[in-house]
Design a protein around this motif. Structure first.
Motif, PDB file in Angstrom:
ATOM      1  N   ASN A  87      -2.620  19.216  -6.449  1.00  0.00           N
ATOM      2  CA  ASN A  87      -2.613  19.532  -7.881  1.00  0.00           C
ATOM      3  C   ASN A  87      -2.840  18.261  -8.688  1.00  0.00           C
ATOM      4  OD1 ASN A  87      -2.011  22.303  -7.511  1.00  0.00           O
ATOM      5  ND2 ASN A  87       0.115  21.748  -7.106  1.00  0.00           N
ATOM      6  N   LEU A  88      -3.786  18.355  -9.610  1.00  0.00           N
ATOM      7  CA  LEU A  88      -4.149  17.196 -10.415  1.00  0.00           C
ATOM      8  C   LEU A  88      -2.961  16.599 -11.156  1.00  0.00           C
ATOM      9  CD1 LEU A  88      -6.620  15.539 -11.021  1.00  0.00           C
ATOM     10  CD2 LEU A  88      -7.087  17.025 -12.957  1.00  0.00           C
ATOM     11  N   LEU A  89      -2.093  17.460 -11.655  1.00  0.00           N
ATOM     12  CA  LEU A  89      -0.862  16.997 -12.295  1.00  0.00           C
ATOM     13  C   LEU A  89       0.312  17.440 -11.450  1.00  0.00           C
ATOM     14  CD1 LEU A  89      -1.636  17.842 -16.020  1.00  0.00           C
ATOM     15  CD2 LEU A  89      -1.754  15.612 -14.916  1.00  0.00           C
ATOM     16  N   PRO A  90       1.173  16.608 -11.020  1.00  0.00           N
ATOM     17  CA  PRO A  90       1.322  15.213 -11.420  1.00  0.00           C
ATOM     18  C   PRO A  90       0.584  14.219 -10.521  1.00  0.00           C
ATOM     19  CG  PRO A  90       3.225  15.841 -10.134  1.00  0.00           C
ATOM     20  CD  PRO A  90       2.324  17.066 -10.216  1.00  0.00           C
ATOM     21  N   GLY A  91      -0.243  14.693  -9.595  1.00  0.00           N
ATOM     22  CA  GLY A  91      -0.891  13.823  -8.613  1.00  0.00           C
ATOM     23  C   GLY A  91      -1.618  12.620  -9.171  1.00  0.00           C
ATOM     24  N   SER A  92      -2.547  12.848 -10.091  1.00  0.00           N
ATOM     25  CA  SER A  92      -3.322  11.726 -10.635  1.00  0.00           C
ATOM     26  C   SER A  92      -2.435  10.794 -11.458  1.00  0.00           C
ATOM     27  CB  SER A  92      -4.490  12.229 -11.474  1.00  0.00           C
ATOM     28  OG  SER A  92      -4.024  12.997 -12.561  1.00  0.00           O
TER      29      SER A  92
ATOM     30  N   LEU B 188       0.829  -1.201   0.000  1.00  0.00           N
ATOM     31  CA  LEU B 188       0.000   0.000   0.000  1.00  0.00           C
ATOM     32  C   LEU B 188       0.864   1.252   0.000  1.00  0.00           C
ATOM     33  CD1 LEU B 188      -2.768   1.455   0.319  1.00  0.00           C
ATOM     34  CD2 LEU B 188      -2.431   1.233   2.793  1.00  0.00           C
ATOM     35  N   ALA B 189       0.489   2.206  -0.835  1.00  0.00           N
ATOM     36  CA  ALA B 189       1.101   3.536  -0.833  1.00  0.00           C
ATOM     37  C   ALA B 189       0.021   4.551  -0.481  1.00  0.00           C
ATOM     38  CB  ALA B 189       1.697   3.855  -2.201  1.00  0.00           C
ATOM     39  N   LEU B 190       0.279   5.363   0.530  1.00  0.00           N
ATOM     40  CA  LEU B 190      -0.595   6.495   0.833  1.00  0.00           C
ATOM     41  C   LEU B 190      -0.076   7.674   0.031  1.00  0.00           C
ATOM     42  CD1 LEU B 190      -1.092   6.405   4.720  1.00  0.00           C
ATOM     43  CD2 LEU B 190      -2.619   5.566   2.941  1.00  0.00           C
ATOM     44  N   VAL B 191      -0.967   8.360  -0.669  1.00  0.00           N
ATOM     45  CA  VAL B 191      -0.562   9.451  -1.551  1.00  0.00           C
ATOM     46  C   VAL B 191      -1.378  10.699  -1.241  1.00  0.00           C
ATOM     47  CG1 VAL B 191      -0.358  10.218  -3.944  1.00  0.00           C
ATOM     48  CG2 VAL B 191       0.042   7.813  -3.380  1.00  0.00           C
ATOM     49  N   PHE B 192      -0.666  11.815  -1.061  1.00  0.00           N
ATOM     50  CA  PHE B 192      -1.324  13.110  -0.895  1.00  0.00           C
ATOM     51  C   PHE B 192      -0.885  14.036  -2.018  1.00  0.00           C
ATOM     52  CE2 PHE B 192      -0.896  17.560   0.335  1.00  0.00           C
ATOM     53  CZ  PHE B 192      -2.237  17.869   0.492  1.00  0.00           C
ATOM     54  N   TYR B 193      -1.857  14.694  -2.620  1.00  0.00           N
ATOM     55  CA  TYR B 193      -1.586  15.751  -3.597  1.00  0.00           C
ATOM     56  C   TYR B 193      -2.803  16.651  -3.681  1.00  0.00           C
ATOM     57  CZ  TYR B 193      -4.459  13.069  -6.891  1.00  0.00           C
ATOM     58  OH  TYR B 193      -5.495  12.400  -7.496  1.00  0.00           O
TER      59      TYR B 193
ATOM     60  N   ARG C 192       0.747   5.657 -11.951  1.00  0.00           N
ATOM     61  CA  ARG C 192       2.091   5.069 -12.063  1.00  0.00           C
ATOM     62  C   ARG C 192       2.341   4.082 -10.918  1.00  0.00           C
ATOM     63  NH1 ARG C 192       6.080   3.047 -14.448  1.00  0.00           N
ATOM     64  NH2 ARG C 192       8.091   4.063 -14.435  1.00  0.00           N
ATOM     65  N   LEU C 193       1.930   4.434  -9.719  1.00  0.00           N
ATOM     66  CA  LEU C 193       2.082   3.523  -8.578  1.00  0.00           C
ATOM     67  C   LEU C 193       1.271   2.242  -8.796  1.00  0.00           C
ATOM     68  CD1 LEU C 193       1.995   6.116  -5.695  1.00  0.00           C
ATOM     69  CD2 LEU C 193       3.818   4.425  -6.033  1.00  0.00           C
ATOM     70  N   GLN C 194       0.071   2.390  -9.321  1.00  0.00           N
ATOM     71  CA  GLN C 194      -0.749   1.213  -9.601  1.00  0.00           C
ATOM     72  C   GLN C 194      -0.095   0.340 -10.665  1.00  0.00           C
ATOM     73  OE1 GLN C 194      -4.446   3.248 -10.404  1.00  0.00           O
ATOM     74  NE2 GLN C 194      -5.180   2.926  -8.317  1.00  0.00           N
ATOM     75  N   ASP C 195       0.495   0.973 -11.679  1.00  0.00           N
ATOM     76  CA  ASP C 195       1.219   0.225 -12.706  1.00  0.00           C
ATOM     77  C   ASP C 195       2.402  -0.539 -12.120  1.00  0.00           C
ATOM     78  OD1 ASP C 195      -0.519   1.204 -14.627  1.00  0.00           O
ATOM     79  OD2 ASP C 195       0.905   2.706 -15.401  1.00  0.00           O
ATOM     80  N   LEU C 196       2.978  -0.005 -11.041  1.00  0.00           N
ATOM     81  CA  LEU C 196       4.118  -0.648 -10.389  1.00  0.00           C
ATOM     82  C   LEU C 196       3.688  -1.721  -9.382  1.00  0.00           C
ATOM     83  CD1 LEU C 196       6.347   2.501  -9.811  1.00  0.00           C
ATOM     84  CD2 LEU C 196       6.765   0.626 -11.430  1.00  0.00           C
ATOM     85  N   GLY C 197       2.370  -1.947  -9.267  1.00  0.00           N
ATOM     86  CA  GLY C 197       1.875  -3.012  -8.403  1.00  0.00           C
ATOM     87  C   GLY C 197       1.467  -2.602  -7.003  1.00  0.00           C
TER      88      GLY C 197
ATOM     89  N   ASP D 219       8.923   9.835 -13.974  1.00  0.00           N
ATOM     90  CA  ASP D 219       9.907   9.045 -14.713  1.00  0.00           C
ATOM     91  C   ASP D 219      10.825   8.241 -13.802  1.00  0.00           C
ATOM     92  OD1 ASP D 219       8.919   9.954 -17.131  1.00  0.00           O
ATOM     93  OD2 ASP D 219      10.357  11.600 -17.269  1.00  0.00           O
ATOM     94  N   GLN D 220      11.151   8.800 -12.651  1.00  0.00           N
ATOM     95  CA  GLN D 220      12.109   8.159 -11.759  1.00  0.00           C
ATOM     96  C   GLN D 220      11.458   7.419 -10.597  1.00  0.00           C
ATOM     97  OE1 GLN D 220      14.824  11.245 -10.589  1.00  0.00           O
ATOM     98  NE2 GLN D 220      15.545  11.584 -12.661  1.00  0.00           N
ATOM     99  N   LEU D 221      10.152   7.309 -10.601  1.00  0.00           N
ATOM    100  CA  LEU D 221       9.448   6.718  -9.465  1.00  0.00           C
ATOM    101  C   LEU D 221       9.948   5.328  -9.068  1.00  0.00           C
ATOM    102  CD1 LEU D 221       7.328   7.247  -7.317  1.00  0.00           C
ATOM    103  CD2 LEU D 221       5.628   6.281  -8.855  1.00  0.00           C
ATOM    104  N   PRO D 222      10.145   4.399  -9.997  1.00  0.00           N
ATOM    105  CA  PRO D 222      10.630   3.078  -9.558  1.00  0.00           C
ATOM    106  C   PRO D 222      11.969   3.158  -8.820  1.00  0.00           C
ATOM    107  CG  PRO D 222       9.870   2.982 -11.833  1.00  0.00           C
ATOM    108  CD  PRO D 222       9.878   4.431 -11.443  1.00  0.00           C
TER     109      PRO D 222
END
Length: 124
Positions: free
Chosen positions: A12-17, A5-10, A22-27, A111-114
């Protein structure tokens, strides 16, 4: 096996959404936080593997909340990946002093999230 699980706060819609996708794509399972003041309580309840947060907020001092998260014995181990505009050097240093594991620029976070996640999880 449970998906991390990743908790995410943002705010601004970009880059937040895009970050959520991207996190979901990473599993990761992703839970977004609409009120950053609830971050510590949600971290206590949800037990995330990582917190990803925008440092820019119109309604809160996100660095103070990171500090609170890191002071709590039950949440201090959770890595915090924070992001902001790279022109905001003072905010970056304040976040690091508060306990953010990594502070990245808005332009690089997607781009560098992983690599950022790997680094944050190794540090802790």
């Amino acid at each position: 096996m449970t998906t991390p699980l990743a908790l995410v706060f943002y705010e601004n819609l970009l880059p937040g959404s895009q970050l959520v996708n991207r996190l979901q794509d990473l599993g990761y399972r992703v839970q977004t936080i609409s009120d950053v003041h609830t971050l510590v309580l949600q971290a206590l309840h949800e037990r995330p593997l990582v917190v990803v947060t925008d440092l820019a907020s119109a309604n809160a001092d996100v660095c103070a909340i990171i500090r609170e998260l890191k002071r709590n014995p039950e949440t201090r181990h959770i890595p915090v990946v924070a992001f902001t505009d790279l022109k905001r050097a003072k905010l970056q240093s304040t976040a690091t002093a508060a306990g953010a594991t990594i502070v990245a620029g808005n332009d690089a976070i997607l781009d560098q999230l992983p690599q950022l996640l790997d680094q944050a999880l190794q540090i802790e």
